[in-house]
Write a protein that holds these residues in place. Structure first.
Motif, PDB file in Angstrom:
ATOM      1  N   ASN A 221     -40.459 -36.869 -56.498  1.00 40.41           N
ATOM      2  CA  ASN A 221     -39.508 -37.179 -57.565  1.00 40.41           C
ATOM      3  C   ASN A 221     -38.579 -38.312 -57.154  1.00 40.41           C
ATOM      4  OD1 ASN A 221     -40.515 -34.583 -58.564  1.00 40.41           O
ATOM      5  ND2 ASN A 221     -38.880 -34.860 -60.071  1.00 40.41           N
ATOM      6  N   LEU A 222     -38.585 -39.365 -57.953  1.00 38.84           N
ATOM      7  CA  LEU A 222     -37.723 -40.518 -57.699  1.00 38.84           C
ATOM      8  C   LEU A 222     -36.405 -40.257 -58.413  1.00 38.84           C
ATOM      9  CD1 LEU A 222     -37.513 -43.453 -56.626  1.00 38.84           C
ATOM     10  CD2 LEU A 222     -38.298 -44.191 -58.850  1.00 38.84           C
ATOM     11  N   ASN A 223     -35.389 -39.899 -57.655  1.00 43.68           N
ATOM     12  CA  ASN A 223     -34.107 -39.582 -58.275  1.00 43.68           C
ATOM     13  C   ASN A 223     -33.173 -40.778 -58.166  1.00 43.68           C
ATOM     14  OD1 ASN A 223     -31.771 -38.536 -59.239  1.00 43.68           O
ATOM     15  ND2 ASN A 223     -31.709 -36.761 -57.891  1.00 43.68           N
ATOM     16  N   LEU A 224     -33.055 -41.538 -59.240  1.00 46.31           N
ATOM     17  CA  LEU A 224     -32.152 -42.691 -59.241  1.00 46.31           C
ATOM     18  C   LEU A 224     -30.719 -42.261 -59.524  1.00 46.31           C
ATOM     19  CD1 LEU A 224     -34.304 -45.440 -60.983  1.00 46.31           C
ATOM     20  CD2 LEU A 224     -33.823 -45.128 -58.565  1.00 46.31           C
ATOM     21  N   GLY A 225     -30.489 -40.960 -59.513  1.00 46.55           N
ATOM     22  CA  GLY A 225     -29.143 -40.451 -59.735  1.00 46.55           C
ATOM     23  C   GLY A 225     -28.329 -40.353 -58.465  1.00 46.55           C
ATOM     24  N   VAL A 226     -28.832 -40.909 -57.350  1.00 47.91           N
ATOM     25  CA  VAL A 226     -28.112 -40.801 -56.071  1.00 47.91           C
ATOM     26  C   VAL A 226     -26.650 -41.254 -56.179  1.00 47.91           C
ATOM     27  CG1 VAL A 226     -28.036 -41.580 -53.673  1.00 47.91           C
ATOM     28  CG2 VAL A 226     -30.197 -40.996 -54.716  1.00 47.91           C
ATOM     29  N   PRO A 227     -26.365 -42.423 -56.780  1.00 50.40           N
ATOM     30  CA  PRO A 227     -24.949 -42.820 -56.871  1.00 50.40           C
ATOM     31  C   PRO A 227     -24.128 -41.773 -57.617  1.00 50.40           C
ATOM     32  CG  PRO A 227     -26.374 -44.663 -57.413  1.00 50.40           C
ATOM     33  CD  PRO A 227     -27.252 -43.460 -57.330  1.00 50.40           C
ATOM     34  N   GLY A 228     -24.665 -41.272 -58.718  1.00 47.77           N
ATOM     35  CA  GLY A 228     -23.947 -40.262 -59.496  1.00 47.77           C
ATOM     36  C   GLY A 228     -23.746 -39.001 -58.699  1.00 47.77           C
ATOM     37  N   ILE A 229     -24.760 -38.609 -57.928  1.00 50.37           N
ATOM     38  CA  ILE A 229     -24.656 -37.389 -57.127  1.00 50.37           C
ATOM     39  C   ILE A 229     -23.617 -37.560 -56.026  1.00 50.37           C
ATOM     40  CG2 ILE A 229     -25.926 -36.059 -55.397  1.00 50.37           C
ATOM     41  CD1 ILE A 229     -28.337 -36.305 -57.358  1.00 50.37           C
ATOM     42  N   MET A 230     -23.573 -38.763 -55.423  1.00 45.84           N
ATOM     43  CA  MET A 230     -22.554 -39.009 -54.401  1.00 45.84           C
ATOM     44  C   MET A 230     -21.162 -38.968 -55.020  1.00 45.84           C
ATOM     45  SD  MET A 230     -24.614 -41.847 -52.145  1.00 45.84           S
ATOM     46  CE  MET A 230     -23.305 -42.330 -51.042  1.00 45.84           C
TER      47      MET A 230
ATOM     48  N   MET B 227     -46.363 -46.681 -44.430  1.00 50.27           N
ATOM     49  CA  MET B 227     -45.038 -47.094 -44.900  1.00 50.27           C
ATOM     50  C   MET B 227     -44.951 -46.997 -46.427  1.00 50.27           C
ATOM     51  SD  MET B 227     -42.879 -48.000 -42.508  1.00 50.27           S
ATOM     52  CE  MET B 227     -41.773 -49.353 -42.939  1.00 50.27           C
ATOM     53  N   ARG B 228     -45.946 -46.411 -47.051  1.00 50.37           N
ATOM     54  CA  ARG B 228     -45.951 -46.389 -48.514  1.00 50.37           C
ATOM     55  C   ARG B 228     -45.186 -45.205 -49.068  1.00 50.37           C
ATOM     56  NH1 ARG B 228     -51.934 -47.979 -50.199  1.00 50.37           N
ATOM     57  NH2 ARG B 228     -51.998 -50.024 -49.232  1.00 50.37           N
ATOM     58  N   PRO B 229     -44.723 -45.322 -50.314  1.00 48.74           N
ATOM     59  CA  PRO B 229     -44.075 -44.170 -50.945  1.00 48.74           C
ATOM     60  C   PRO B 229     -45.096 -43.064 -51.175  1.00 48.74           C
ATOM     61  CG  PRO B 229     -44.387 -45.947 -52.509  1.00 48.74           C
ATOM     62  CD  PRO B 229     -44.737 -46.494 -51.171  1.00 48.74           C
ATOM     63  N   PRO B 230     -44.621 -41.828 -51.332  1.00 53.32           N
ATOM     64  CA  PRO B 230     -45.543 -40.744 -51.672  1.00 53.32           C
ATOM     65  C   PRO B 230     -46.379 -41.138 -52.883  1.00 53.32           C
ATOM     66  CG  PRO B 230     -43.368 -39.870 -51.221  1.00 53.32           C
ATOM     67  CD  PRO B 230     -43.240 -41.360 -51.204  1.00 53.32           C
ATOM     68  N   ALA B 231     -47.680 -40.815 -52.843  1.00 55.11           N
ATOM     69  CA  ALA B 231     -48.601 -41.333 -53.852  1.00 55.11           C
ATOM     70  C   ALA B 231     -48.256 -40.880 -55.272  1.00 55.11           C
ATOM     71  CB  ALA B 231     -50.018 -40.929 -53.499  1.00 55.11           C
ATOM     72  N   ALA B 232     -47.711 -39.685 -55.423  1.00 53.79           N
ATOM     73  CA  ALA B 232     -47.438 -39.192 -56.773  1.00 53.79           C
ATOM     74  C   ALA B 232     -45.975 -39.366 -57.150  1.00 53.79           C
ATOM     75  CB  ALA B 232     -47.840 -37.726 -56.893  1.00 53.79           C
ATOM     76  N   LEU B 233     -45.277 -40.283 -56.457  1.00 53.09           N
ATOM     77  CA  LEU B 233     -43.854 -40.485 -56.728  1.00 53.09           C
ATOM     78  C   LEU B 233     -43.642 -40.953 -58.168  1.00 53.09           C
ATOM     79  CD1 LEU B 233     -41.017 -40.525 -55.488  1.00 53.09           C
ATOM     80  CD2 LEU B 233     -41.384 -42.913 -54.920  1.00 53.09           C
TER      81      LEU B 233
END
Lengths: 510, 327
Positions: free
Chosen positions: B33-42, B312-318
């Motif tokens: 899961n790509l969570n782009l909410g990191v800034p909001g969570i911080m 070095m790749r992202p998880p395949a099902a990201l």
């Protein structure tokens, strides 16, 4: 009846309004090899997925050795000793063989890679596999991956193994090896269920054959009493002529002269190495080879989708006898000359069609440059779509229904139909019947034969050697990007083709 | 020399904020899961930590420092994990688009945090600036004795406990992800959920847990920022958001490995603060230097793509929702 391993009782499964399995009741005996036969969409995989815990039946139940069991998820299935090798491998590419083996097992145990390697070796020795526990999956060949999947299932202690179309991606030699392993498992008193639609394999390996048609269970017959014709009749519900027509080649002349064609991929690895051959009008040229040996690159290089190395030459001679060098021309120019490519990738929709668009819009895809002004002309593609739908009997609610909602066979008809409809001079198809059932496959062969009779040079890349030998006038074998031989389709032997495919030339000469 | 030491110190302070954000996000992304909410969570983590100790410090005569720290961390963790839970519910159970949901969470988190942060400032009264002196002092307590050891002490021991906690958590996550069966199962979920499902791994449970725990860890970055970096106050200036995006960039830089986050975060810190130590920069040219961490991320992406490095790749099902009953 104490030798019954597994029974299905009135099992029904629905997906929305579609009934995938209806009231299926059947028995699987201990220690037998049961072939599950049926056309595409007849519900074979869905039925087996209910045994392996991927799906849960909407009605009916499953009995293991006479006792009613509930298989809610794959974990339950493992606990009951049922393991399934899926058609699309369930492996993680970036993990090693050993890591793939233990995923999902007791999470509290230590991750001891050496211990796992030892158990892999034990299983391999018992059944005659070879698996390198430290090899990453992305470095493995298809047959290595399949071996790993089987070892994975055995490692989980399965007594009942379900193999979903295990031979679809294997060479004849690899298939033989797999069958030897399956026979070893039978000797070890394991029950094996093998899903397939290849009749010759059913007859070779199985003890009994169970037949499904349109989600319903038809019958189970001992293999010894069955013939290809009788099985087909049960599978399709009517008599089917299993002979592929092959007319004599008439007034042939060279349509396509390929010489010294080479190309490399982005890593600099040679994918095609000095390939030379000629394709004649009014003939079907088959191309055989283990997948990934340059078939895709060859067709793409001719169609202008792959850059070729210097020194390569592809001369196309049109109806009027004018020669054209195709190397260096853009794909759309080559297409306008009448050289058409229809490539059916593994996932069918990946290349050539847009899943969310209807038939009509998909017809338009390759003609977007035609028409006037900035607005699209929707009328002619619609007519074309209608024509393809009628001629090829595409089953669809309408030409604007998204093609991703059609069954695999119908999707392929749209793809092949679009290329044929434009009246090409050279028609190249790759894996046109990939995953299709017998009936639809024969429709496609029929279409190719019609093109041949019209004087089109047909290039047919195929996987099934039996079909290649029946359909094609000549068969070119690719191995490691090189032409390892061109045989006459009327006299070619399967063993010979297999040897050429794996590059063991000397064995042929000997 | 002194300059160099202060640069390293500034880099470590800065790096710790984004290290927490980054390793939490790595845990989340390993589950696919790509969570782009990191800034909001911080942001949520920061405000929850601040608000809870503000109430505690205001309610008692002599606040206990240890209790202050525990209250701040626990409430920040719970608040951030709840933020993660919202994201998890939307993307896993409702199968909403992960990018859109994450961005919405960032907007939501910064809105909520700045609303309450502004209110707390008003509540604080005359000076219109909130302060939690006891908690902040506890967070900024350096390592006793060792921090007095000259340059070495300054370089390695002049920080609050959160700096060391970040390294410990990063190390623990590395061991969890790559050397335990549970970690292997979690990575399977992110690489190939179909395979995980067929192997009997509960995909939904793994995803929920990884996202909520990951969000909780990311939230620590917010607490550290509020308590140590800006010394127990609140600023409505959007600086947490900036750091949150850097944390997301750092995930890519590390190649989804928490062990690389340890040095990568400090490297980002050095790059970010370098402009202060280069003589003769104008205000405009300073901004170009602040860009460096992003430039480095792009270079890393280019290099790892060119080398075609599969590790070095992202998880395949990201980024993909998992449907079991799809045909």
């Amino acid at each position: 009846m104490e030798n019954i391993a597994l029974s299905l009782r009135n099992v029904t499964k629905r997906f929305g309004s579609v009934i995938a399995n209806k009231d299926v009741s059947m028995d699987i005996r201990k220690g037998e090899i049961l072939a599950l036969l049926g056309e595409n969409g007849s519900g074979k995989t869905t039925l087996m997925n209910m045994l392996s815990g991927i799906y849960y039946p909407d009605g009916g139940h499953i009995e293991l050795e006479g006792e009613r069991v509930n298989i809610r998820d794959p974990r339950d299935a493992f606990a009951l000793g049922i393991g399934m090798v899926h058609q699309h491998f369930k492996l993680v590419d970036t993990f090693t063989a050993a890591e793939n083996l233990i995923i999902g097992l007791d999470p509290n145990k230590k991750l001891d890679r050496r211990e796992i390697a030892a158990s892999i070796k034990e299983i391999c020795d018992r059944y005659g596999f070879i698996v390198d526990p430290d090899k990453k999956v992305y470095e493995m060949s298809v047959s290595e991956k399949q071996t790993l999947e089987i070892v994975k299932v055995l490692y989980r202690g399965a007594n009942i193994l379900i193999l979903d179309e295990p031979t679809a991606v294997l060479t004849p030699q690899e298939t033989e090896k797999l069958f030897a392993v399956i026979r070893n498992m039978k000797k070890d008193n394991k029950t094996v269920i093998i899903i397939t639609h290849k009749l010759n394999e059913v007859l070779e390996i199985s003890d009994r054959v169970a037949i499904l048609r349109k989600g319903e269970y038809i019958d189970t017959v001992p293999t010894a009493e069955a013939t290809a014709a009788s099985l087909t009749e049960m599978m399709v519900g009517e008599k089917v002529d299993l002979n592929i027509e092959r007319s004599e080649v008439k007034d042939k002349y060279v349509r396509l002269a390929v010489s010294h064609l080479s190309c490399i991929d982005e890593d600099g690895i040679k994918k095609l190495d000095d390939v030379s051959f000629e394709a004649y009008s009014g003939e079907i040229l088959g191309i055989a080879g283990v997948s990934g040996n340059g078939q895709k690159e060859l067709l793409e290089a001719i169609a202008g989708l792959q850059p070729a190395l210097s020194g390569s030459s592809v001369i196309f001679t049109n109806q009027e006898g004018v020669d054209n060098q195709l190397i260096g021309k853009s794909p759309s120019k080559i297409r306008n000359l009448g050289v058409h490519l229809s490539f059916v990738p593994e996932d069918r929709l990946g290349m050539g069609l847009v899943g969310s668009m209807g038939m009509a819009d998909n017809m338009m895809l390759k003609d977007y440059k035609k028409g006037h002004g900035i607005f699209t002309d929707r009328k002619s593609p619609r007519t074309l779509a209608k024509q393809v739908q009628d001629e090829l009997q595409v089953v669809t609610p309408g030409i604007s229904t998204p093609v991703s909602r059609l069954s695999g066979g119908n999707v392929q008809k749209v793809l092949v139909g679009r290329e044929i409809a434009a009246a090409p001079s050279v028609l190249m198809t790759a894996y046109a019947v990939r995953g299709l059932d017998i009936n639809t496959s024969y429709t496609i062969y029929q279409l190719l034969n019609e093109q041949k009779k019209k004087g089109v040079a047909v290039v047919y890349v195929g996987e099934d050697l039996d079909v290649l030998m029946e359909l094609c006038d000549r068969i070119l074998v690719l191995c490691g990007g090189k032409v390892s031989g061109i045989l006459d389709g009327r006299t070619a032997k399967k063993e010979e083709l297999g040897m050429l495919m794996t590059g063991r030339r000397e064995a042929v000469d000997a | 020399m002194t300059n160099l030491v202060t640069l390293v110190q500034a880099a470590v302070f800065f790096g710790t904020v984004i290290m927490f954000g980054c390793i939490g996000e790595i845990l989340t992304e390993k589950a696919g899961n790509l969570n782009l909410g990191v800034p909001g969570i911080m942001y949520i983590g920061g405000i929850c930590g601040l608000a809870s100790v503000f109430i505690y410090e205001g309610s008692t005569e002599n606040p206990v420092p240890v209790l202050c720290v525990i209250i701040a961390l626990v409430s920040a963790f719970i608040g951030s994990a709840l933020g993660g839970l919202i994201y998890a519910f939307l993307t896993i159970s409702l199968k909403a688009n992960q990018n859109v949901t994450g961005l919405a969470l960032t907007i939501f988190g910064s809105g909520v945090a700045n609303f309450f942060g502004g209110s707390l400032n008003t509540l604080a009264g005359r000076f219109e600036q909130i302060a939690v002196p006891v908690t902040s002092a506890a967070f900024r307590q350096t390592v006793p004795v060792l921090s007095g050891l000259g340059t070495v002490g300054k370089l390695f021991f002049s920080y609050g406990f959160m700096v060391y906690l970040a390294v410990i958590v990063a190390g623990a996550l590395e061991i969890f992800l790559f050397h335990t069966r549970r970690g292997l199962n979690l990575r399977t979920v992110g690489e190939n959920p179909q395979a995980a499902d067929a192997a009997g791994i509960n995909v939904t449970k793994n995803k929920y847990l990884a996202i909520c725990l990951g969000a909780g860890i990311s939230g620590f970055g917010g607490v550290y920022y509020v308590m140590d970096y800006i010394k127990g106050t609140w600023a409505n200036d959007g600086s947490i958001e900036k750091l949150g995006w850097l944390a997301v960039a750092l995930v890519i830089f590390t190649g989804w490995k928490t062990r690389n986050a340890i040095w990568g975060a400090y490297l980002f810190g050095v790059l970010y603060w370098m402009y202060l130590y280069i003589p003769g920069l104008t205000r405009a040219s300073q901004e170009i230097f602040k860009m460096l961490p992003y430039v480095v991320t792009i270079i890393v992406l280019v290099i790892s793509s060119l080398r075609n490095n599969r590790d070095m790749r992202p998880p395949a099902a990201l980024g993909l929702a998992y449907y079991r009953e799809e045909r």
